[in-house]
Write a protein that holds these residues in place. Structure first.
Motif, short mmCIF file in Angstrom:
data_model
loop_
_atom_site.label_atom_id
_atom_site.label_comp_id
_atom_site.label_asym_id
_atom_site.label_seq_id
_atom_site.Cartn_x
_atom_site.Cartn_y
_atom_site.Cartn_z
N MET A 141 4.20 -53.42 -39.94
CA MET A 141 3.22 -54.22 -39.20
C MET A 141 1.82 -53.80 -39.62
O MET A 141 1.61 -52.72 -40.17
CB MET A 141 3.41 -54.03 -37.69
CG MET A 141 3.12 -52.61 -37.23
SD MET A 141 3.46 -52.35 -35.48
CE MET A 141 4.89 -51.26 -35.57
N GLU A 142 0.87 -54.68 -39.39
CA GLU A 142 -0.51 -54.35 -39.71
C GLU A 142 -0.99 -53.18 -38.86
O GLU A 142 -0.66 -53.08 -37.68
CB GLU A 142 -1.41 -55.56 -39.48
CG GLU A 142 -1.15 -56.74 -40.40
CD GLU A 142 -1.43 -56.39 -41.85
OE1 GLU A 142 -2.36 -55.59 -42.10
OE2 GLU A 142 -0.72 -56.91 -42.73
N LYS A 143 -1.78 -52.31 -39.48
CA LYS A 143 -2.31 -51.15 -38.75
C LYS A 143 -3.60 -51.55 -38.02
O LYS A 143 -4.69 -51.05 -38.28
CB LYS A 143 -2.57 -49.99 -39.71
CG LYS A 143 -2.77 -48.65 -39.00
CD LYS A 143 -2.74 -47.49 -39.96
CE LYS A 143 -3.86 -47.48 -40.94
NZ LYS A 143 -3.88 -46.29 -41.82
N SER A 144 -3.42 -52.47 -37.09
CA SER A 144 -4.56 -52.95 -36.31
C SER A 144 -4.79 -52.04 -35.11
O SER A 144 -3.95 -51.20 -34.76
CB SER A 144 -4.28 -54.38 -35.83
OG SER A 144 -3.15 -54.40 -34.96
N ALA A 145 -5.95 -52.22 -34.47
CA ALA A 145 -6.28 -51.42 -33.29
C ALA A 145 -5.24 -51.66 -32.18
O ALA A 145 -4.85 -50.73 -31.46
CB ALA A 145 -7.68 -51.78 -32.80
N GLU A 146 -4.79 -52.93 -32.08
CA GLU A 146 -3.79 -53.25 -31.06
C GLU A 146 -2.48 -52.52 -31.32
O GLU A 146 -1.87 -51.94 -30.41
CB GLU A 146 -3.55 -54.76 -31.04
CG GLU A 146 -2.48 -55.20 -30.07
CD GLU A 146 -2.15 -56.68 -30.20
OE1 GLU A 146 -1.22 -57.14 -29.50
OE2 GLU A 146 -2.81 -57.37 -31.02
N GLN A 181 -0.81 -47.71 -46.75
CA GLN A 181 -1.74 -47.10 -45.81
C GLN A 181 -2.29 -48.11 -44.80
O GLN A 181 -2.76 -47.73 -43.73
CB GLN A 181 -2.91 -46.48 -46.58
CG GLN A 181 -2.54 -45.32 -47.46
CD GLN A 181 -3.73 -44.78 -48.22
OE1 GLN A 181 -4.87 -45.22 -48.02
NE2 GLN A 181 -3.48 -43.80 -49.10
N ARG A 182 -2.20 -49.40 -45.11
CA ARG A 182 -2.73 -50.43 -44.22
C ARG A 182 -1.72 -50.89 -43.17
O ARG A 182 -2.05 -51.76 -42.36
CB ARG A 182 -3.18 -51.64 -45.05
CG ARG A 182 -4.20 -51.33 -46.12
CD ARG A 182 -4.31 -52.45 -47.12
NE ARG A 182 -3.03 -52.72 -47.78
CZ ARG A 182 -2.83 -53.73 -48.62
NH1 ARG A 182 -3.81 -54.56 -48.91
NH2 ARG A 182 -1.64 -53.91 -49.16
N LYS A 183 -0.55 -50.28 -43.19
CA LYS A 183 0.50 -50.75 -42.29
C LYS A 183 1.15 -49.59 -41.55
O LYS A 183 0.98 -48.42 -41.92
CB LYS A 183 1.55 -51.53 -43.07
CG LYS A 183 1.01 -52.78 -43.76
CD LYS A 183 2.09 -53.54 -44.49
CE LYS A 183 1.54 -54.76 -45.21
NZ LYS A 183 0.96 -55.75 -44.27
N LEU A 184 1.92 -49.95 -40.53
CA LEU A 184 2.75 -49.00 -39.80
C LEU A 184 4.21 -49.46 -39.93
O LEU A 184 4.50 -50.66 -39.95
CB LEU A 184 2.36 -48.95 -38.32
CG LEU A 184 0.97 -48.40 -37.98
CD1 LEU A 184 0.67 -48.61 -36.50
CD2 LEU A 184 0.86 -46.94 -38.35
N SER A 185 5.09 -48.50 -40.00
CA SER A 185 6.50 -48.83 -40.18
C SER A 185 7.12 -49.30 -38.87
O SER A 185 6.72 -48.88 -37.78
CB SER A 185 7.26 -47.62 -40.71
OG SER A 185 8.65 -47.87 -40.75
#
Length: 802
Positions: free
Chosen positions: A462-467, A507-511
């Protein structure tokens, strides 16, 4: 000196900054100290908007065929999400009907299925049990009443008078013929008379022959009349039994009429129940003997046993599916979707060498209990039972659940089977599986898309957004609370998220591989508890990662030992012509690690082109072969514009004895060829990974972290010089998520990571000379080889085809 300055300047410009070596989440990014200070995550999973949107659609569509198939990697939370989402939907639904099986009075081998509003099937069973008791009481009272006794005597008198009249006529006829008739246990006996007494044998023999003949003839006539009279009396007795039976049936029906009338009014709105009760009323009247009790006669010696046996099955109600305790729609997660577990079964009992059954032994399956709601199954478990998959497709298409004994033909003993009536099916099936299984079914099963029209695809990241960062922290809070683990300090939380980015490979994402993440959460808490800490610190998380690797790294460590002691030859210092360190990734189970390999190239006079030694020995995969062919395209495009390449070359991975595949070493092999052609040494302290296209552009590869770490640990074992490092494609910088010890060594200048975009940049870093210089040497060497080859051909020493 100029060469060194040029190489150092290029290295500095292409060196990956320390800030880009790992994920960029820091402890200071969180406004709290520990996860105790934040709220728990309310959703089961997060970062799966595509899957949530698809499942929301699929669960709400009511039309047939809109069943769901959840696709995604293992450990991404598919099962937990499916169960939670379906349970949430089910709470707003209505409890479906109860189902029961009853005796089919017209066709006993085909039990009838009757439905009731939720909770009423058990009541119906109790009602029928009470009815049977009332029938028995009323029937016995009726048969013991004065009215019944009066009617019984009247029937007996009527038929007894008829039998006596027939007997009197027979006696009078025999008397007129001077014969007597006597009843014996063996039947009727005729005896000739003289003067009112029987004639003895002596008297008969003393009579003239003519009188004997006359007496014998009359005896036959009398016997004929006796036979006719016996037949008439037997007919009267049968008529008596029939009339007596009619009387009992009539009395039994009259005795229970009011009982059934009350039930017919009670279930007036259920047509199938009314039909069943009507047939039952007739059957009770026909089988009054089951309720009248034993009269103590010999013929009724086994009556109590027979009565109990028949009534225990004939008039029972098998409550098949009971929803009395259910609120909302049913949800069933069938973890073992075998045929019987899904579709139910008919149990059997042994009886004198054969197997028998009845409708009370019909048992439900998951499709019955989930009918009117939701059924969740794992695709791999379902497909492990091929018959289950075939029957599930048929059931979903026909929308009827049929219980069959599919193994009856293979039974070793004879069975007395039944075929229960089908039950209408209205269920939403949610299947969970891998993308591999989904594509196999979609490709090879023509019915698959007809019955699973909704694909719910879970992303691997998923995107490494603040949310999502906030959701991630809330997820850790919820999991630690539910599992009884220590809370996480924000430093440990930051490192956990960076580790999640490494799992995602970006680096821009989370697993979304929550299984791997929760595994580290548990182990970090364990090591914190061992240290008697109150919260999980970053050091505990690092220890958990180190311990996890240590448990799986035996082979990796053995390979590094072999490199360190020279068994596997890998140089980490100096310069060598035509030799370079390539990087490969090996996997043992769930553990991946990088291993450096020495790649060598030899170039010599000829026209055979590049020889792939691995391919010649059947140790090269198709992708590796493709990479070598691309090198030929690059070299011909770069150096064969004016004349053909006059070379033969061989390239190989030294000391490899297993299959090699992939094109991630194609740029490495090209550097080795250019080094050999230009006779320029390559720095052995630099390892290379990256594929190349025919234009010389570097392309990204996989496993970049493992490759860098693999070479780092080899260099560390042989001694870090501060000049060593790895060249990677520039596109892979975003994929970096190096381990803490490797990143720290790079920050201290003990090791390096460089990124390149072209072959020219890479060869300059490896040799310390400009690409123009290297290519000029290659061109000069090729021209010399071409002239030499032409001279040999003119002399006839070499054929043009060699």
């Amino acid at each position: 000196m100029e060469r060194e300055r040029r190489g150092d300047g290029l290295k500095q410009s292409r060196q990956v900054p320390a800030a880009q070596l790992r994920g960029d989440i820091k402890a200071d990014d969180f406004p709290f100290e520990t996860t105790n200070e934040i709220e728990s995550l309310s959703d089961v999973v997060f970062g799966q908007k595509r899957a949530e949107r698809a499942s929301e659609f699929g669960l709400k569509v009511k039309q047939p065929g809109y069943n769901l198939f959840l696709v995604g990697p293992s450990g991404s939370g598919k099962s937990a999400y499916a169960l939670a989402k379906v349970t949430e939907m089910a709470e707003d639904g209505q409890a479906p009907n109860d189902w029961c099986y009853v005796y089919n009075f017209e066709s006993p081998d085909h039990p009838l299925a009757i439905s009731f509003p939720a909770g009423q099937a058990a009541q119906f069973k109790q009602t029928i049990e009470t009815l049977i008791k009332d029938i028995e009481r009323n029937a016995r009272a009726a048969f013991a009443s004065e009215e019944f006794e009066k009617k019984r005597k009247s029937v007996h008198k009527t038929f007894n008078d008829q039998a006596e009249e027939i007997w009197k006529q027979l006696e009078q006829y025999a008397k007129d013929q001077n014969f007597g008739v006597e009843k014996t246990q063996q039947g009727y006996l005729t005896v000739p008379l003289r003067f009112g007494r029987p004639i003895s044998k002596e008297e008969f023999k003393a009579m003239p022959e003519a009188e004997q003949d006359e007496l014998n003839q009359k005896g036959k006539e009398v016997e004929a009349e006796v036979t006719e009279a016996a037949r008439r009396i037997e007919l009267v007795e049968r008529q008596l039994e029939e009339e007596y039976d009619k009387l009992k049936k009539k009395m039994a029906r009259e005795a229970v009429n009011d009982l059934f009338a009350a039930l017919l009014d009670l279930y007036a709105d259920n047509e199938k129940v009314l039909t069943y009760l009507t047939k039952m009323h007739d059957d009770v009247s026909e089988n009054y003997r089951l309720f009248q009790g034993s009269d103590g006669s010999e013929e009724n010696f086994l009556f109590p046993f027979v009565e109990s046996k028949v009534r225990s099955t004939r008039y029972q109600v098998n409550v098949f599916v009971d929803r009395s305790k259910l609120t909302g729609a049913p949800v069933v997660f069938e973890t073992n979707p075998s045929y019987h577990n899904l579709f139910g079964k008919v149990e059997y009992r042994g009886s004198f060498g054969s197997m028998s059954t009845d409708f009370t032994m019909i048992k439900p399956g998951a499709l019955h209990t989930s009918n009117g709601g939701y059924l969740i199954v794992q695709a791999a478990e379902l497909l492990a039972n091929p018959l289950s998959w075939i029957m599930l497709k048929r059931t979903l298409k026909t929308r009827q659940i049929r219980i069959e004994n599919v193994l009856e033909e293979q039974a070793l003993v004879s069975t007395a089977g039944i075929k229960p009536e089908e039950i209408p099916l209205d269920v939403k099936v949610v299947m969970i599986g891998s993308a591999h299984l989904y594509h196999l079914l979609a490709q090879w099963d023509e019915d698959f898309h007809k019955i699973f029209k909704v694909k719910v695809e879970f992303d691997t990241d998923m995107e490494k957004s603040a949310e999502h960062i906030q959701d991630f922290a809330s997820f850790v809070k919820r999991y630690t609370e539910e599992s009884g683990l220590l809370p996480f300090h924000r430093g440990a939380l930051a490192s956990l998220m960076n580790y999640s980015s490494r799992l995602a490979g970006d680096q821009r994402k989370l697993s979304t591989r929550f299984h791997d993440i929760t595994k580290i959460i548990v182990e970090s808490s364990f090591w914190a508890e061992q240290a008697e800490a109150l919260v999980v610190e970053e050091a505990h998380l690092r220890q958990a990662l180190d311990e996890q690797e240590y448990r799986s790294s035996r082979i990796a460590e053995r390979i590094r030992e072999m490199i360190a002691d020279g068994t596997l030859m890998v140089d980490t210092e100096g310069e060598v012509v035509g030799q370079i360190n390539g990087l490969a990734v090996l996997q043992t189970g769930d553990y991946m690690f990088g291993q450096p390999h020495r790649i060598t190239a030899q170039t010599y006079l000829g026209r055979k082109g590049i020889l792939n030694i691995e391919r010649e020995t059947s140790l090269s995969g198709q992708l590796h072969d493709k990479g070598l062919l691309i090198l030929s395209g690059y070299l011909n495009g770069k150096f064969a514009q004016e004349r053909p390449l006059p070379i033969s070359a061989s390239v190989t991975f030294e000391q490899t004895y297993s299959m090699i595949d992939g094109d991630s070493a194609s740029s490495t092999e090209l550097y080795a060829l250019l080094s050999s052609l230009s006779q320029t040494g390559i720095k052995q302290g630099i390892a290379v990974t990256g594929s190349v296209n025919q234009k010389g552009e570097i392309q990204p590869i996989g496993g970049v972290n493992e490759k860098i770490e693999g070479f780092f640990y080899v260099c560390a074992a042989k001694g870090l010089t501060g000049e060593q490092g790895v060249i990677i494609p520039h596109q892979n910088v975003k994929n970096l998520g190096l381990k803490a010890d490797v990143a720290e060594a790079i920050e201290r200048g003990q090791f390096h990571v460089w990124s390149v975009e072209t072959i020219e940049q890479g060869i300059e870093m490896l040799t310390g000379e400009s690409a123009e210089t290297i290519f000029a040497r290659v061109e000069q060497r090729l021209n010399q080889m071409f002239e030499r080859l032409k001279a040999l051909e003119r002399k006839g020493d070499v054929k043009p085809s060699d």
